[in-house]
Every structure is written in structure tokens, then in C-alpha cells.
Design a protein around this motif. Structure first.
Motif, PDB file in Angstrom:
ATOM      1  N   VAL A  87       0.848  -1.193   0.000  1.00 28.86           N
ATOM      2  CA  VAL A  87       0.000   0.000   0.000  1.00 28.86           C
ATOM      3  C   VAL A  87       0.884   1.244   0.000  1.00 28.86           C
ATOM      4  CG1 VAL A  87      -1.875  -1.167   1.195  1.00 28.86           C
ATOM      5  CG2 VAL A  87      -0.150   0.036   2.538  1.00 28.86           C
ATOM      6  N   ASN A  88       0.225   2.383  -0.186  1.00 34.56           N
ATOM      7  CA  ASN A  88       0.901   3.682  -0.128  1.00 34.56           C
ATOM      8  C   ASN A  88       2.047   3.762  -1.142  1.00 34.56           C
ATOM      9  OD1 ASN A  88       1.181   6.283   0.845  1.00 34.56           O
ATOM     10  ND2 ASN A  88       2.615   5.701   2.464  1.00 34.56           N
TER      11      ASN A  88
ATOM     12  N   ALA B  10      -4.037  -0.039  -7.973  1.00 33.01           N
ATOM     13  CA  ALA B  10      -4.034  -0.523  -6.592  1.00 33.01           C
ATOM     14  C   ALA B  10      -5.218  -1.448  -6.335  1.00 33.01           C
ATOM     15  CB  ALA B  10      -4.053   0.654  -5.621  1.00 33.01           C
ATOM     16  N   ILE B  11      -6.392  -1.051  -6.823  1.00 34.98           N
ATOM     17  CA  ILE B  11      -7.576  -1.904  -6.662  1.00 34.98           C
ATOM     18  C   ILE B  11      -7.367  -3.221  -7.406  1.00 34.98           C
ATOM     19  CG2 ILE B  11     -10.021  -2.156  -7.248  1.00 34.98           C
ATOM     20  CD1 ILE B  11     -10.331   0.853  -6.800  1.00 34.98           C
TER      21      ILE B  11
ATOM     22  N   ASN C  28      -5.665   4.495   1.324  1.00 35.83           N
ATOM     23  CA  ASN C  28      -4.205   4.446   1.501  1.00 35.83           C
ATOM     24  C   ASN C  28      -3.503   3.606   0.437  1.00 35.83           C
ATOM     25  OD1 ASN C  28      -4.213   5.979   3.906  1.00 35.83           O
ATOM     26  ND2 ASN C  28      -4.741   4.158   5.112  1.00 35.83           N
ATOM     27  N   TRP C  29      -4.256   2.858  -0.345  1.00 36.39           N
ATOM     28  CA  TRP C  29      -3.623   1.960  -1.308  1.00 36.39           C
ATOM     29  C   TRP C  29      -2.735   2.669  -2.326  1.00 36.39           C
ATOM     30  CZ3 TRP C  29      -8.382  -1.625  -2.724  1.00 36.39           C
ATOM     31  CH2 TRP C  29      -8.683  -2.423  -1.614  1.00 36.39           C
ATOM     32  N   PRO C  30      -3.199   3.761  -2.950  1.00 37.00           N
ATOM     33  CA  PRO C  30      -2.378   4.334  -4.025  1.00 37.00           C
ATOM     34  C   PRO C  30      -1.366   5.382  -3.572  1.00 37.00           C
ATOM     35  CG  PRO C  30      -4.497   5.418  -3.984  1.00 37.00           C
ATOM     36  CD  PRO C  30      -4.530   4.410  -2.876  1.00 37.00           C
ATOM     37  N   GLY C  31      -1.277   5.663  -2.302  1.00 33.00           N
ATOM     38  CA  GLY C  31      -0.396   6.734  -1.856  1.00 33.00           C
ATOM     39  C   GLY C  31      -1.191   7.995  -1.592  1.00 33.00           C
TER      40      GLY C  31
ATOM     41  N   MET D 108      -3.448  11.187  -1.715  1.00 27.01           N
ATOM     42  CA  MET D 108      -4.632  11.592  -2.470  1.00 27.01           C
ATOM     43  C   MET D 108      -5.016  13.000  -2.021  1.00 27.01           C
ATOM     44  SD  MET D 108      -6.832   8.039  -2.356  1.00 27.01           S
ATOM     45  CE  MET D 108      -7.805   8.440  -3.792  1.00 27.01           C
ATOM     46  N   GLY D 109      -5.839  13.654  -2.809  1.00 26.91           N
ATOM     47  CA  GLY D 109      -6.253  15.016  -2.474  1.00 26.91           C
ATOM     48  C   GLY D 109      -7.104  15.069  -1.226  1.00 26.91           C
ATOM     49  N   ALA D 110      -7.263  16.270  -0.679  1.00 24.60           N
ATOM     50  CA  ALA D 110      -8.038  16.451   0.551  1.00 24.60           C
ATOM     51  C   ALA D 110      -9.484  16.026   0.365  1.00 24.60           C
ATOM     52  CB  ALA D 110      -7.959  17.908   0.998  1.00 24.60           C
ATOM     53  N   ASN D 111     -10.042  16.223  -0.827  1.00 22.73           N
ATOM     54  CA  ASN D 111     -11.438  15.860  -1.076  1.00 22.73           C
ATOM     55  C   ASN D 111     -11.689  14.369  -0.975  1.00 22.73           C
ATOM     56  OD1 ASN D 111     -12.218  18.454  -1.435  1.00 22.73           O
ATOM     57  ND2 ASN D 111     -12.230  18.403  -3.678  1.00 22.73           N
ATOM     58  N   ALA D 112     -10.631  13.561  -1.032  1.00 24.51           N
ATOM     59  CA  ALA D 112     -10.795  12.108  -0.970  1.00 24.51           C
ATOM     60  C   ALA D 112     -11.355  11.657   0.368  1.00 24.51           C
ATOM     61  CB  ALA D 112      -9.467  11.411  -1.238  1.00 24.51           C
ATOM     62  N   ALA D 113     -11.238  12.505   1.390  1.00 18.88           N
ATOM     63  CA  ALA D 113     -11.772  12.149   2.706  1.00 18.88           C
ATOM     64  C   ALA D 113     -13.292  12.159   2.725  1.00 18.88           C
ATOM     65  CB  ALA D 113     -11.218  13.087   3.770  1.00 18.88           C
ATOM     66  N   ILE D 114     -13.901  12.846   1.765  1.00 14.58           N
ATOM     67  CA  ILE D 114     -15.362  12.910   1.670  1.00 14.58           C
ATOM     68  C   ILE D 114     -15.786  11.906   0.610  1.00 14.58           C
ATOM     69  CG2 ILE D 114     -17.336  14.386   1.182  1.00 14.58           C
ATOM     70  CD1 ILE D 114     -15.514  16.776   1.936  1.00 14.58           C
ATOM     71  N   PHE D 115     -16.637  10.942   0.965  1.00 11.17           N
ATOM     72  CA  PHE D 115     -16.907   9.816   0.088  1.00 11.17           C
ATOM     73  C   PHE D 115     -17.482  10.223  -1.266  1.00 11.17           C
ATOM     74  CE2 PHE D 115     -19.326   6.315  -1.696  1.00 11.17           C
ATOM     75  CZ  PHE D 115     -18.360   5.323  -1.698  1.00 11.17           C
ATOM     76  N   LYS D 116     -18.390  11.196  -1.294  1.00 13.15           N
ATOM     77  CA  LYS D 116     -19.016  11.520  -2.580  1.00 13.15           C
ATOM     78  C   LYS D 116     -17.988  12.065  -3.567  1.00 13.15           C
ATOM     79  CE  LYS D 116     -20.722  16.217  -1.539  1.00 13.15           C
ATOM     80  NZ  LYS D 116     -21.941  17.067  -1.531  1.00 13.15           N
ATOM     81  N   TYR D 117     -16.984  12.807  -3.052  1.00 12.08           N
ATOM     82  CA  TYR D 117     -15.918  13.302  -3.932  1.00 12.08           C
ATOM     83  C   TYR D 117     -14.924  12.183  -4.266  1.00 12.08           C
ATOM     84  CZ  TYR D 117     -17.793  17.844  -2.647  1.00 12.08           C
ATOM     85  OH  TYR D 117     -18.644  18.904  -2.437  1.00 12.08           O
TER      86      TYR D 117
END
Length: 467
Positions: free
Chosen positions: A52-53, A181-182, A205-208, A210-219
């Protein structure tokens, strides 16, 4: 039966040699490995899907390195190949060596870790924890790349137990880190048709980075997950969908995801499905050394050439080999058996069983005979040892009696032994004259002393018997 040797007129080649040949054909044309017309890949240990990462270029770097390690006949301390070939394997089209060094450094920073510490507590000193770098030394010099891999990892790369087929032609086609990664994570689950439920937080965490918006599922879904799923379905051998669930029935926060998987109806997917049956793949690859063309033929006919039919052809070919009826190419004969649906008859099975029983009975009889002979030999040896021990003891007692006797008695005993038939025989063997030999001559020779002791013991025993 000319068809038996189809594809076998040329010398057999390894995946490494075939990849080098493709590289030589395609590199000058500027054709990347992802557009190769023939499959290049290896059986990758499920163990390595837990990486991962790590970004997409570093994953490709590891794939190329591990492909080279997997193809070697023996483990090496260091691997050395042409840099252009290595770059082609990882689909690195740039001439920017500074960037390639950065990718190599990222691969060197990556580790695989194993622990038995439960997630719900801190580790203690009794817990197992192992961390190993996925890539060791890397060096570029004069158009070549040299690298090494930790010795503990090499057996897992070269001879994996639980494994799956990784196609470099497919894996290098990905352009999105999350898609790759998937794809890595789901490959071992393809035979089952779905994965377990996966925490969305873990997947982030799989691809390393990611942008801040990745924390919000819809984004995360819109900008990363959906594009990754589309790319997997477009470029890979897998059709992928997914389903999600919330933390609880009262929550709207999606925290779990599960992928539903299906192999596509393509030659690549068929080869991968064959490789999923690792034991059968290893039989075809290691025992029969099938060529790439032959594997492709199997892949294109997997709907008819099922695992059961392949196993049937393997059994039939082995039977013919054992009877000395395969004269040239076992691989070619196997393909003919597969193509024409040859299989062993019940009469042949019965014959084999009868022959096996006769051989077993003959072997058992021979073993029993050898054991009987060994038992007799041991008994004889034991008895001989008993006799030797008894005679040594008799000689010792005779010598003790001789040593304790007075001078006259000793002279009488020596004279009696020298004139006896046993004494004359021994002296003759020793090339001594019975008329001149002395007590001192006898006592100076261990063999003569032993026989003198035997003679004296016999005299003592006879005296006692007469009394």
C-alpha cells in the motif's frame, strides 16, 4: 502425427527469453509492452497484493524487477539487465533518468510488514512484527540496471504457494494509481467472485497520497473510485462492480466497500483463470514446459478445455510416456490429447492398477527376502561375536594361569604347546622353528600369546573334567 510437435520445432524458451524477443521486436517500433500481441507475466504471490501507499510508477518498477527475479532458474545475489529492456517491462517511455531514480527510491522505501498484533490494542514484546524492504540496492550504469531483492523475499517471488497470474501487458496499461491498486488487491479474490468488505479508509491508503477531497466519500467516489472502476473494466481482464454499506443502520456515513468480480471472456482472462488453478498451471509449465503459443491455444479454448479435460489429457500423456510411446515432444503430445479429447479407458486403468499391485507384491516379497537375509546375517554375526568373546575370555584365563605358574610348569606348558598340532601350525605360519623358539619369543608376539592362552585354558579345563 505432425500436429503433436506443433510449436516445438524451435528450441523451448523461457518467459524471460520470450519477453526479450518481444522487446527486440517492438522497442524499435516504439510499441509499449501494453500493446504486445503476446502475453508476458508471472505467477505473483498473493502476499504482494498487500503493498500500500505506493504510486503507479513505483508499482510498475517492482513488477518489472520481480518478473526478472521470477524467471531466473536460480536465485541470484544481484540481477543485471539492459536498462531499456527494464524500462520497456515497466512501460517507462521517458528519457528522464532523474525521474526514474526517484521512482526507484520510492520502490526502495516501500516495505511489506507482517504482524500478529490485533488492531484493537498496542503491540507488546511478545507480538510478531516483521518489516522487509521490497527492493534492495538499485544502480544504473552504462545503459544497464543492477538491483537486488532481500533474500527472504526471493523464494516467495520464484516459487509462490498461494498466487495469481499478473500480466505485465495489463498492469502497465493502467494510468490511474487507484485503478492499479484496486486491481492488485482484488486479483486473489477473482476465483471467489467477490472480495470481503473493505474499510474505505484502508482503500484510500492503497495508491499513496490523495487530495483532501478524498476524505469525503461523494468526492472520493466521483474523482477517484468511479474513474478507477471504469479503467479496470476497460483495460483489464476483469469486469468489476462494487457495493457499499454504512457504519450502522442509523448512519449515512459510508465506511465499507465490496467488489464483485468476473473474468472477461478473453484469452488474457482465460490464461489468468488457468493460472488461478496454480497446481495445474505449474504442471503445464514445469512438467511439460508448454510454449507461449500452446498456453495461448489453451486460453482461447478454455470454455471447452476445462480443468477436468486438461487433467485428463495430462493423465493420458503421462500414461503414454511411462509406456515409452511418446518419442519426441511431451508438450506436443499433451496438446494433441487435449485437442482430440484423448483419455484413458477403463481397461487401461484396470491394467495400470493390476500392474501396480503386481509390482507392489513383488517389491514386498523382495523386501521380505532382504529382511530375512539381513536377520540371518545379524544372527550369524551375533553368534560369531559371542564365540569370539568367549574365546578371548578363555585365552585371558589361560594367560593368567600361565603367568601365575612356577618356572618349571611354564616350561612344561610351552613345550607341550610347541609340540602340539595347533602350536606347530601357528609357528609354521609365523615361520618360526619349533625346536629353537623360546618362551620369550612367544610372549613377544600377541598372536602366539593368544593361542598359548587358549591351549593352557584347554589343559586346565581338561584337568578339571578328569577330576
Amino acid at each position: 502425427m505432425a500436429e503433436e510437435n506443433s510449436g516445438e520445432g524451435k528450441s523451448r524458451v523461457t518467459s524471460q527469453q520470450m519477453a526479450l524477443a518481444l522487446f527486440e521486436d517492438l522497442f524499435d517500433l516504439g510499441t509499449p509492452i501494453s500493446e504486445a500481441t503476446r502475453e508476458i507475466g508471472y505467477q505473483r504471490n498473493n502476499f504482494f497484493t498487500q503493498i500500500v501507499n505506493m504510486g503507479l510508477p513505483a508499482r510498475r518498477f517492482l513488477d518489472a524487477a520481480y518478473f526478472i527475479v521470477a524467471q531466473e532458474q536460480e536465485a541470484r545475489d544481484q540481477y543485471d539487465v539492459e536498462l531499456n529492456y527494464f524500462k520497456w517491462l515497466m512501460r517507462y517511455d521517458s528519457r528522464n533518468l532523474k525521474h526514474l531514480r526517484t521512482i526507484a527510491e520510492e520502490a526502495q522505501d516501500a516495505k511489506i510488514q507482517v504482524t500478529d498484533t490485533p488492531l484493537d490494542r498496542d503491540p507488546n514484546e511478545d507480538d510478531l512484527w516483521v518489516s522487509v524492504q521490497l527492493m534492495g540496492m538499485v544502480g544504473f550504469h552504462r545503459g544497464r540496471i543492477r538491483f537486488d531483492v532481500h533474500s527472504r523475499l526471493v523464494p516467495h517471488i520464484r516459487d509462490p504457494k498461494k498466487s495469481h497470474w499478473l500480466s505485465l501487458r495489463i498492469s502497465t496499461a493502467f494510468t490511474r494509481s487507484l485503478a492499479r491498486a484496486i486491481y492488485d488487491q482484488i486479483l486473489p479474490s477473482v476465483p471467489d467472485g467477490r472480495t470481503e468488505w473493505i474499510p474505505v479508509e484502508d482503500m484510500r491508503n492503497w495508491p499513496g497520497k490523495m487530495g483532501a477531497n478524498a476524505a469525503i466519500f461523494k468526492y472520493f467516489k466521483r474523482d477517484w473510485l468511479e474513474p478507477a472502476v471504469r479503467e479496470i473494466n476497460e483495460v483489464s481482464d476483469i469486469e468489476l462492480t462494487y457495493e457499499t454499506r454504512t457504519e450502522s443502520s442509523t448512519s449515512k456515513r459510508i465506511d465499507r466497500i465490496r467488489f464483485l468480480l468476473k473474468r472477461k471472456d478473453t484469452a488474457d482472462a482465460a490464461l489468468a483463470s488457468l493460472a488461478d488453478a496454480s497446481h495445474l498451471y505449474k504442471i503445464l509449465k514445469d512438467e511439460f514446459n508448454l510454449s507461449t503459443k500452446q498456453f495461448t491455444d489453451i486460453s482461447e479454448n478454455r470454455e471447452v478445455w476445462t480443468d477436468a479435460r486438461i487433467q485428463q489429457a495430462v493423465e493420458y500423456t503421462r500414461f503414454k510416456i511411462d509406456r515409452g510411446q511418446v518419442k519426441r515432444s511431451p508438450a506436443g503430445y499433451l496438446m494433441r490429447a487435449l485437442r482430440d479429447n484423448w483419455k484413458m479407458s477403463e481397461a487401461e486403468r484396470t491394467m495400470i492398477n493390476v500392474q501396480a499391485k503386481l509390482l507392489t507384491d513383488e517389491t514386498d516379497a523382495q523386501v521380505a527376502k532382504i529382511e530375512t537375509q539381513s536377520s540371518v546375517a545379524r544372527t550369524i554375526a551375533s553368534r560369531e561375536e559371542e564365540v569370539r568373546a568367549r574365546m578371548n575370555e578363555e585365552s585371558r584365563k589361560g594367560r593368567e594361569h600361565f603367568n601365575s605358574a612356577d618356572v618349571k610348569s611354564r616350561k612344561d606348558l610351552v613345550r607341550s604347546w610347541v609340540t602340539s598340532s595347533q602350536g606347530k601350525l601357528m609357528l609354521r605360519r609365523m615361520k618360526l622353528d619349533a625346536s629353537t623358539v623360546t618362551e620369550e619369543d612367544i610372549l613377544a608376539n600377541a598372536d602366539l600369546v593368544w593361542y598359548l592362552g587358549q591351549f593352557v585354558f584347554g589343559r586346565i579345563n581338561s584337568s578339571r573334567m578328569s577330576v
